[in-house]
Motif scaffolding. Structure first.
Motif, mmCIF file in Angstrom:
data_model
loop_
_atom_site.group_PDB
_atom_site.id
_atom_site.type_symbol
_atom_site.label_atom_id
_atom_site.label_comp_id
_atom_site.label_asym_id
_atom_site.label_seq_id
_atom_site.Cartn_x
_atom_site.Cartn_y
_atom_site.Cartn_z
ATOM 1 N N UNK A 167 0.829 -1.204 0.000
ATOM 2 C CA UNK A 167 0.000 0.000 0.000
ATOM 3 C C UNK A 167 0.862 1.251 0.000
ATOM 4 N N UNK A 168 2.001 1.189 0.694
ATOM 5 C CA UNK A 168 2.941 2.306 0.670
ATOM 6 C C UNK A 168 2.435 3.561 1.352
ATOM 7 N N UNK A 169 1.638 3.419 2.399
ATOM 8 C CA UNK A 169 1.062 4.560 3.111
ATOM 9 C C UNK A 169 1.586 4.550 4.552
ATOM 10 N N UNK A 170 2.112 5.697 5.016
ATOM 11 C CA UNK A 170 2.815 5.733 6.298
ATOM 12 C C UNK A 170 2.403 6.952 7.126
ATOM 13 N N UNK A 171 2.503 6.806 8.450
ATOM 14 C CA UNK A 171 2.196 7.921 9.342
ATOM 15 C C UNK A 171 3.460 8.746 9.596
ATOM 16 N N UNK A 172 3.305 9.810 10.369
ATOM 17 C CA UNK A 172 4.396 10.754 10.598
ATOM 18 C C UNK A 172 5.622 10.087 11.232
ATOM 19 N N UNK A 173 5.376 9.127 12.120
ATOM 20 C CA UNK A 173 6.487 8.517 12.860
ATOM 21 C C UNK A 173 7.479 7.810 11.933
ATOM 22 N N UNK A 174 7.020 7.330 10.796
ATOM 23 C CA UNK A 174 7.905 6.640 9.859
ATOM 24 C C UNK A 174 8.900 7.582 9.201
ATOM 25 N N UNK A 175 8.695 8.898 9.347
ATOM 26 C CA UNK A 175 9.552 9.880 8.672
ATOM 27 C C UNK A 175 10.478 10.614 9.643
ATOM 28 N N UNK A 176 10.708 10.044 10.814
ATOM 29 C CA UNK A 176 11.471 10.774 11.827
ATOM 30 C C UNK A 176 12.943 10.944 11.452
ATOM 31 N N UNK A 177 13.447 10.186 10.473
ATOM 32 C CA UNK A 177 14.825 10.375 10.008
ATOM 33 C C UNK A 177 14.859 10.851 8.555
ATOM 34 N N UNK A 178 13.721 11.342 8.070
ATOM 35 C CA UNK A 178 13.603 11.747 6.665
ATOM 36 C C UNK A 178 13.533 13.267 6.556
ATOM 37 N N UNK A 179 14.403 13.878 5.751
ATOM 38 C CA UNK A 179 14.315 15.330 5.560
ATOM 39 C C UNK A 179 12.956 15.719 4.977
ATOM 40 N N UNK A 180 12.461 16.883 5.390
ATOM 41 C CA UNK A 180 11.164 17.344 4.902
ATOM 42 C C UNK A 180 11.154 17.455 3.377
ATOM 43 N N UNK A 181 12.289 17.850 2.796
ATOM 44 C CA UNK A 181 12.350 18.001 1.340
ATOM 45 C C UNK A 181 12.131 16.673 0.629
ATOM 46 N N UNK A 182 12.643 15.572 1.216
ATOM 47 C CA UNK A 182 12.454 14.244 0.617
ATOM 48 C C UNK A 182 11.002 13.810 0.768
ATOM 49 N N UNK A 183 10.428 14.034 1.936
ATOM 50 C CA UNK A 183 9.028 13.643 2.144
ATOM 51 C C UNK A 183 8.111 14.409 1.190
ATOM 52 N N UNK A 184 8.367 15.677 0.999
ATOM 53 C CA UNK A 184 7.531 16.490 0.112
ATOM 54 C C UNK A 184 7.648 16.039 -1.326
ATOM 55 N N UNK A 239 0.985 9.665 4.538
ATOM 56 C CA UNK A 239 1.681 10.018 3.307
ATOM 57 C C UNK A 239 1.887 8.743 2.490
ATOM 58 N N UNK A 240 1.591 8.799 1.199
ATOM 59 C CA UNK A 240 1.714 7.645 0.304
ATOM 60 C C UNK A 240 2.907 7.842 -0.615
#
Length: 451
Positions: free
Chosen positions: A165-182, A192-193
């Motif tokens: 499904x590739x859908x994740x909550x905020x906690x999965x991005x705690x080591x991810x730069x905001x620019x990459x998530x965006x 976020x998918x």
């Protein structure tokens, strides 16, 4: 102390507790719990209460009950392991992959223009997607026109459904730069998918490192340039770790790489590897300098482009039965020799559906997708009840972007297997049973349906 169902939390005193523990360890390899009866009993007790099982006897009966047992074992494994993970976990490893490992792989594979990566024990998928993001964003120019395959496997089918499904909550991005998530994800409510550009190279499949064979062309587990298996070995005993690392070695091409978690390291288990410390990240490289490169395929994949394969030059032992010898060549990724071996077998047995089937698998590995699909369909024409051919046709159609055709092929698998006992061996199935293949087909239908 008892739960609402009257199930005692002190299960360790149940006469069937040792049999239940043995069954669990045998099917999952979780020998971490071999000497932790109280902790294991406490965690099993939580599942007994949910499942409505009154004691170890009834719970063991449930675990052995076909699909219901598979579902419950998934839930129990989730209770017993740390399935939580996140994107770009251990940043120094991803720095090492970007700066050293992938550049060396790209240089080595210039003639084949292909990279194969296995995330073993992938949980809900962040590691596999992190690799896809790194390759696309940081090395996309160098990989233009390349065929990149990233395979994630896990023992937990529920994790695999979430990974697909590739859908994740905020906690999965705690080591991810905001620019990459965006850039790499799309908002989906509070989650976020993963964006399509970063999911196309990634696929997921069920695989049990303890029970299922590898290397194996049947399971698409061979000839990898990089294998990641992080924070999985901590649950296994030393003998099992040694066995799995040896099997990983067999799945790697010459000079392929193996990355484990920081807590998984024990130097004496890697005697056949060169250990390298790259900026604080420990990775292991399989030795070997001589490889022969297949010419690049003219057919690009939807993700990155055309392919090929790494092969070695060791022929099969002369006393090996021809079909077994051909499969052995394929299992270790010797594509050129395997193609020749299966072509000889087809000349000798033109009506043998199994020979055509395995020939199609090798054709897929060298990215000759047109010929692979044609050969799979011919194998099905020769034997319409060849469930493995239907299944691999579904996998190939999915890779080629035909989601409806893929689901139809997986439905055909279930139709062929309908009514057969769960423990019936699949012919030429590398130890796979009807229950195994039925479960994989259902999982593939469910995961492809969410894409």
């Amino acid at each position: 102390m008892t739960g609402s169902t009257g199930v005692s939390s002190d299960l360790a005193s149940d006469p069937l507790f040792p049999a239940l523990k043995d069954y669990l360890i045998d099917h999952t390899g979780l020998s971490y719990y071999a000497d932790k009866n109280a902790e294991l009993a406490d965690r099993i007790d939580r599942r007994l209460e949910v499942a409505g099982a009154g004691d170890c006897t009834s719970y063991l009966r449930l675990l052995k009950d076909g699909r219901a047992g598979e579902t419950e074992l998934d839930a129990l494994v989730e209770e017993l392991t740390i399935g939580e993970t996140y994107f770009f976990r251990q940043p120094e490893l991803f720095d090492a992959l970007r700066d050293v490992v992938f550049p060396e792989i790209i240089e080595k594979n210039r003639a084949t223009r292909r990279i194969r990566i296995w995330s073993a024990g992938c949980a809900t998928g962040p590691e596999a997607y992190s690799i896809a993001i790194l390759l696309k964003r940081d090395l996309g120019a160098a990989l233009a026109g390349w065929d990149v395959d990233i395979l994630g496997t896990d023992i937990n089918r529920r994790f695999l459904q979430r990974a697909a499904a590739g859908v994740y909550d905020e906690w999965a991005f705690r080591a991810t730069p905001d620019s990459v998530r965006t850039a790499c994800f799309r908002p989906q409510g509070a989650h976020h998918a993963i964006a399509p550009d970063y999911r196309r190279a990634v696929s997921f499949q069920y695989h049990n490192l303890v029970k299922h064979p590898f290397p194996s062309i049947l399971h698409d587990l061979q000839a990898f340039d990089l294998i990641l298996c992080r924070n999985v070995m901590i649950y296994f005993n030393r003998d099992l770790c040694r066995k799995i690392i040896s099997q990983f070695e067999g799945c790697l091409v010459e000079r392929g790489w193996l990355a484990l978690g920081p807590s998984d390291l024990s130097i004496d288990l890697f005697q056949h590897f060169s250990m390298r410390n790259i900026g604080g990240a420990i990775v292991h490289q399989k030795p070997g300098d001589v490889t022969i490169h297949m010419p690049p395929s003219p057919q690009p994949s939807p993700a990155y482009g055309g392919g090929g394969g790494i092969v070695d030059v060791m022929p099969p032992a002369p006393d090996v039965e021809p079909r077994a010898g051909a499969q052995s060549l394929a299992d270790r990724g010797d594509w050129d020799a395997a193609l020749r071996a299966y072509e000889r077998l087809i000349d000798a047995e033109p009506l043998n559906a199994s020979v055509h089937f395995y020939y199609a698998l090798v054709l897929r590995q060298v990215a000759n997708y047109d010929a692979s699909e044609k050969t799979l369909r011919h194998a099905i024409y020769l034997d319409r009840r060849n469930a493995l051919a239907h299944h691999h046709l579904g996998l190939l159609l999915h890779k080629r972007g035909d989601a409806k055709g893929a689901i139809r092929s997986f439905q055909n698998v279930l139709s062929v297997l309908a009514g057969l006992p769960d423990d019936t061996p699949i012919e030429n199935g590398d130890g796979m049973t009807v229950s195994d293949l039925r479960g994989v087909a259902r999982l593939n239908m469910e995961t492809r349906a969410v894409l």
